[in-house]
Write a protein that holds these residues in place. Structure first.
Motif, PDB file in Angstrom:
ATOM      1  N   ASN A   1       0.824  -1.199   0.000  1.00 23.89           N
ATOM      2  CA  ASN A   1       0.000   0.000   0.000  1.00 23.89           C
ATOM      3  C   ASN A   1       0.868   1.263   0.000  1.00 23.89           C
ATOM      4  OD1 ASN A   1      -2.370   1.489   0.034  1.00 23.89           O
ATOM      5  ND2 ASN A   1      -3.332   0.108   1.518  1.00 23.89           N
ATOM      6  N   HIS A   2       0.189   2.418  -0.101  1.00 26.00           N
ATOM      7  CA  HIS A   2       0.868   3.709  -0.210  1.00 26.00           C
ATOM      8  C   HIS A   2       1.441   4.118   1.147  1.00 26.00           C
ATOM      9  CE1 HIS A   2       1.500   7.965  -0.848  1.00 26.00           C
ATOM     10  NE2 HIS A   2       1.184   7.834  -2.134  1.00 26.00           N
ATOM     11  N   ALA A   3       2.720   4.494   1.154  1.00 23.65           N
ATOM     12  CA  ALA A   3       3.405   4.778   2.420  1.00 23.65           C
ATOM     13  C   ALA A   3       3.053   6.155   2.988  1.00 23.65           C
ATOM     14  CB  ALA A   3       4.910   4.675   2.223  1.00 23.65           C
ATOM     15  N   GLY A   4       2.283   6.950   2.245  1.00 28.58           N
ATOM     16  CA  GLY A   4       1.907   8.269   2.757  1.00 28.58           C
ATOM     17  C   GLY A   4       0.485   8.306   3.300  1.00 28.58           C
ATOM     18  N   THR A   5      -0.374   7.455   2.748  1.00 27.07           N
ATOM     19  CA  THR A   5      -1.806   7.575   3.041  1.00 27.07           C
ATOM     20  C   THR A   5      -2.324   6.427   3.902  1.00 27.07           C
ATOM     21  OG1 THR A   5      -2.270   6.353   1.026  1.00 27.07           O
ATOM     22  CG2 THR A   5      -2.237   8.748   0.865  1.00 27.07           C
ATOM     23  N   THR A   6      -1.518   5.424   4.125  1.00 26.88           N
ATOM     24  CA  THR A   6      -1.978   4.280   4.909  1.00 26.88           C
ATOM     25  C   THR A   6      -1.569   4.462   6.360  1.00 26.88           C
ATOM     26  OG1 THR A   6      -1.501   2.962   2.940  1.00 26.88           O
ATOM     27  CG2 THR A   6      -2.111   1.761   4.931  1.00 26.88           C
ATOM     28  N   GLN A   7      -2.565   4.737   7.220  1.00 20.50           N
ATOM     29  CA  GLN A   7      -2.257   4.989   8.628  1.00 20.50           C
ATOM     30  C   GLN A   7      -1.597   3.767   9.274  1.00 20.50           C
ATOM     31  OE1 GLN A   7      -6.375   6.329   9.502  1.00 20.50           O
ATOM     32  NE2 GLN A   7      -5.389   8.102  10.467  1.00 20.50           N
ATOM     33  N   MET A   8      -0.759   4.018  10.259  1.00 20.16           N
ATOM     34  CA  MET A   8       0.049   2.956  10.854  1.00 20.16           C
ATOM     35  C   MET A   8      -0.826   1.813  11.378  1.00 20.16           C
ATOM     36  SD  MET A   8       2.964   4.138  10.163  1.00 20.16           S
ATOM     37  CE  MET A   8       4.204   3.149  11.008  1.00 20.16           C
TER      38      MET A   8
ATOM     39  N   GLY B   1      -2.134  12.868   2.808  1.00 27.04           N
ATOM     40  CA  GLY B   1      -0.980  12.141   3.355  1.00 27.04           C
ATOM     41  C   GLY B   1       0.024  11.812   2.279  1.00 27.04           C
TER      42      GLY B   1
ATOM     43  N   SER C   1      -3.827   1.592  -2.934  1.00 26.71           N
ATOM     44  CA  SER C   1      -3.201   2.299  -4.046  1.00 26.71           C
ATOM     45  C   SER C   1      -1.768   1.797  -4.199  1.00 26.71           C
ATOM     46  CB  SER C   1      -3.210   3.800  -3.774  1.00 26.71           C
ATOM     47  OG  SER C   1      -2.633   4.495  -4.865  1.00 26.71           O
TER      48      SER C   1
ATOM     49  N   ARG D   1       6.379  11.056   7.280  1.00 29.22           N
ATOM     50  CA  ARG D   1       5.518  12.129   6.782  1.00 29.22           C
ATOM     51  C   ARG D   1       4.637  12.667   7.905  1.00 29.22           C
ATOM     52  NH1 ARG D   1       3.944  10.623   0.638  1.00 29.22           N
ATOM     53  NH2 ARG D   1       5.421   8.910   0.285  1.00 29.22           N
TER      54      ARG D   1
ATOM     55  N   SER E   1       8.485   4.402  -1.116  1.00 28.37           N
ATOM     56  CA  SER E   1       7.175   5.001  -0.835  1.00 28.37           C
ATOM     57  C   SER E   1       6.041   3.984  -0.804  1.00 28.37           C
ATOM     58  CB  SER E   1       6.859   6.073  -1.888  1.00 28.37           C
ATOM     59  OG  SER E   1       7.702   7.189  -1.711  1.00 28.37           O
ATOM     60  N   ILE E   2       6.362   2.721  -0.657  1.00 28.28           N
ATOM     61  CA  ILE E   2       5.336   1.681  -0.637  1.00 28.28           C
ATOM     62  C   ILE E   2       5.489   0.811   0.602  1.00 28.28           C
ATOM     63  CG2 ILE E   2       4.300  -0.228  -1.910  1.00 28.28           C
ATOM     64  CD1 ILE E   2       5.316   0.903  -4.443  1.00 28.28           C
ATOM     65  N   VAL E   3       4.371   0.624   1.323  1.00 23.35           N
ATOM     66  CA  VAL E   3       4.370  -0.311   2.450  1.00 23.35           C
ATOM     67  C   VAL E   3       4.605  -1.712   1.878  1.00 23.35           C
ATOM     68  CG1 VAL E   3       2.988  -1.303   4.307  1.00 23.35           C
ATOM     69  CG2 VAL E   3       2.745   1.135   3.733  1.00 23.35           C
TER      70      VAL E   3
ATOM     71  N   GLN F   1      11.651   6.653   5.641  1.00 25.62           N
ATOM     72  CA  GLN F   1      10.783   7.757   5.207  1.00 25.62           C
ATOM     73  C   GLN F   1       9.756   8.060   6.288  1.00 25.62           C
ATOM     74  OE1 GLN F   1       7.170   7.620   2.394  1.00 25.62           O
ATOM     75  NE2 GLN F   1       8.860   8.001   0.971  1.00 25.62           N
TER      76      GLN F   1
ATOM     77  N   GLN G   1      -6.168   7.524  -2.058  1.00 23.79           N
ATOM     78  CA  GLN G   1      -5.123   6.545  -1.746  1.00 23.79           C
ATOM     79  C   GLN G   1      -5.087   6.215  -0.262  1.00 23.79           C
ATOM     80  OE1 GLN G   1      -1.951   9.082  -3.756  1.00 23.79           O
ATOM     81  NE2 GLN G   1      -1.658   7.164  -4.862  1.00 23.79           N
TER      82      GLN G   1
END
Lengths: 397, 397
Positions: A213-220, B345, B371, B277, A264-266, B275, B181
């Motif tokens: 998944n997306h490393a910016g938008t996927t909450q921990m 995010g 995403s 954010r 940038s990817i989980v 990384q 995403q």
């Protein structure tokens, strides 16, 4: 019988030119690489010059045969992707020198072998494993290396040398000289180690599967991160093993393949190698239970899938008493008070050959305990000491 | 102005054919790949058919220009190595449809852009970063992808289309439609997110260096194992960050390269991406301190060397109030009570364009929050809702 130390060292350094890394004395000579194939052709020539009959089996194991019955000596001449100049090569060239000296002395009959792919480009100890009948060639033929090349295709590079199967029944026993690849002898200032047993090994590929998944938008708290699974598995395992292991037990995660491996990817998936070694078969089994339970438990806690690949296993192997006693007598003659009996923490072709005939092993020190690296080295006087112990032992058999 | 939903969806699905992965609606269309180049040539044709003047800069950003002054809309059409069909593509095709509808309605003047390499084959947000003047092209031209291809060489594939620099002064502002995403909108059953700010990011490559050695003969207490260092760093960092982060803060180790990555060798070196954010610049700084201290401390404890590569940093970016207010009015018209204000995010080209002109962003939901994966998707009625909000906002500006 009189071995020629200078001739032995010349050949050993000449073999180093095949696949020389240009970094120290290091070599890049994986099984069936151009450098390995060239080295095996060169060895076949050396065997013939020594008056030995050259035979090569379908697996690419190169033999130099004396008249039967004979004692077989040798090791392997392939290297790790980044290997040292002595790992395997020492045992092959020392065997060649002893065989030459024995012929010049009118006996005893000594044959030489360089096994193929000891370093496991296509498995592990592949050449001796196939020759010993432990692994059928058709079964490993489909194994592909990291680049996707199968053993079946790789073997073609030596095809023109193949003479057929080499019958183990013609050999009375097997002796392998090798560098220790550890610090025991070097730390003690000793020259010779006579191996009493080779440790057993277990190796299993483990895959943890989460959600890429997306490393910016996927909450921990919503992530199922395969790398985090690996990290927790490793931490948990180290903790659990403490109660089971001894100071000589070792375990290693040496290969990690993360997918898709982008910053940038989980990570959605990780496949890693889990390897452990010990002299006690029962301890190896208990460790396997812990490894599997740990992976299942961590995967369960973190919502990951877990898959275990096929386990590679070799049981601990005791060395033959008669051969070992001859090596000990030789060690006491060549290096009085400067040798010891010890386990081998590394696997060797002797592990497989011991399935067919009495087998024994001899170690010389590794400077700094370093091996499977370009820096691997040993003092030449220790190399020659190892050669002389072999000759002394052979003369006694 | 009347947008044509069917025409918009047709173009969106047609773009998906360039680099179709054959897995669901997924695409494999990294910047400057054959599929990306073909897609950009197709887009240039579509822009021209819409009566826009096609211009392409040296970086490969493809513009469809209305007469100045105009409002710029768009996103990117390159994808992750394993990407979804909407990430970037949605914003480009929606902009194209709004520009077409605006021309048919006799105004306002809307220009379209597809930025190049948003997904960072050669850095990160590379196309908009260069166009905004944040990164000089000569500086990134030397960057090589995983396969060793440099941006300088990759750019040749679009060379024949290049018309020269495109002057940002001709644009009154920039609006980007994108999929969320993440799970926020989908979980709340909402159709539209109006972005108030884009989070900032820090990324730094970290290398831990130990001693490559034999996994059978190197006793555990003598090892300097780079993978063990990484695992302990990760565990320690997760623990230390707890006191600093908020529920929307994220941090990721997504890329791990172990050396030599062989199952029978104690890893001598690991390089990995770190990384993080957050919407708060100060928190990003405090996290950097913790990351560096953690790595130094773990390396010190384990006898490893540590090196930090160059840090990539983007500050949090607030969206322009006037553009955002127009998007909110459009959202209330198209999806009354089914929209919200939210952070982004993920980074977007708007982060860079905001250096040059007023910028704003609009989100539609991502099914399952997925995403950067083939499974990425959004209900078509939500895609159309996003298109209509854009049109409503543009009509109000």
């Amino acid at each position: 019988m009189k071995v020629d130390a200078a001739r032995f060292l010349r050949d050993l350094h000449e073999l180093r030119n095949f696949g020389a890394s240009g970094v120290g004395k290091g070599v890049v000579r994986p099984a069936f690489s151009d450098a390995d194939v060239a080295a095996r052709r060169w060895l076949a020539g050396r065997f013939a010059e020594a008056g030995l009959r050259v035979e090569v089996d379908a697996m690419g194991n190169v033999f130099g045969l004396a008249d039967a019955p004979s004692l077989l000596m040798g090791s392997h001449s392939d290297s790790q992707p980044e290997g040292g100049w002595l790992d395997g090569a020492l045992g092959v060239i020392a065997a060649l020198e002893v065989a030459r000296a024995a012929r010049e002395a009118g006996g005893p009959a000594v044959s030489v072998v360089s096994f193929q792919d000891e370093e496991g480009r296509f498995g592990g100890l592949t050449g001796s494993s196939v020759w010993s009948g432990y692994t059928p060639l058709p079964e490993v033929d489909g194994i592909a290396d990291h680049g996707g090349l199968t053993l079946r295709d790789a073997r073609q590079a030596l095809g023109d040398l193949v003479t057929g199967d080499v019958n183990p029944a013609q050999f009375t026993g097997f002796i392998e000289l090798h560098i220790e690849q550890g610090l025991t002898l070097a730390a003690a200032g000793e020259q010779i180690g006579v191996v009493d047993a080779i440790v057993g090994v277990r190796q299993i590929p483990i895959t943890l599967t989460g959600q890429q998944n997306h490393a910016g938008t996927t909450q921990m708290h919503l992530r199922r991160d395969a790398f985090q699974g690996l990290s927790r598995f490793n931490t948990t395992l180290n903790d659990r093993l403490r109660n089971v292991v001894t100071p000589t037990t070792v375990w290693t995660i040496g290969q990690v393949d993360l997918h898709p491996n982008a910053s940038s990817i989980v990570p959605g998936r990780v496949t890693f190698s889990m390897q452990w070694r010990d002299g006690d078969a029962d301890r190896l089994r208990r460790m396997e239970r812990i490894v599997r339970d740990c992976a299942e438990e961590v995967a369960g806690d973190m919502g990951l899938g877990v898959e275990f690949g096929p386990m590679w296993e070799l049981e601990p192997t005791a060395m033959d008493t008669r051969l070992r006693t001859a090596l000990e007598a030789g060690a006491e003659t060549v290096a009085p008070g400067k040798w010891r009996r010890m386990h081998s923490g590394a696997l060797h072709d002797a592990t497989n050959v011991a399935r067919l005939m009495p087998a024994a092993m001899l170690f010389v020190p590794s400077i700094g305990g370093i091996s499977h690296a370009f820096e691997e080295d040993t003092d030449e006087e220790d190399l020659v000491a190892g050669l002389r112990v072999l000759a002394e032992a052979v003369a006694r058999l």
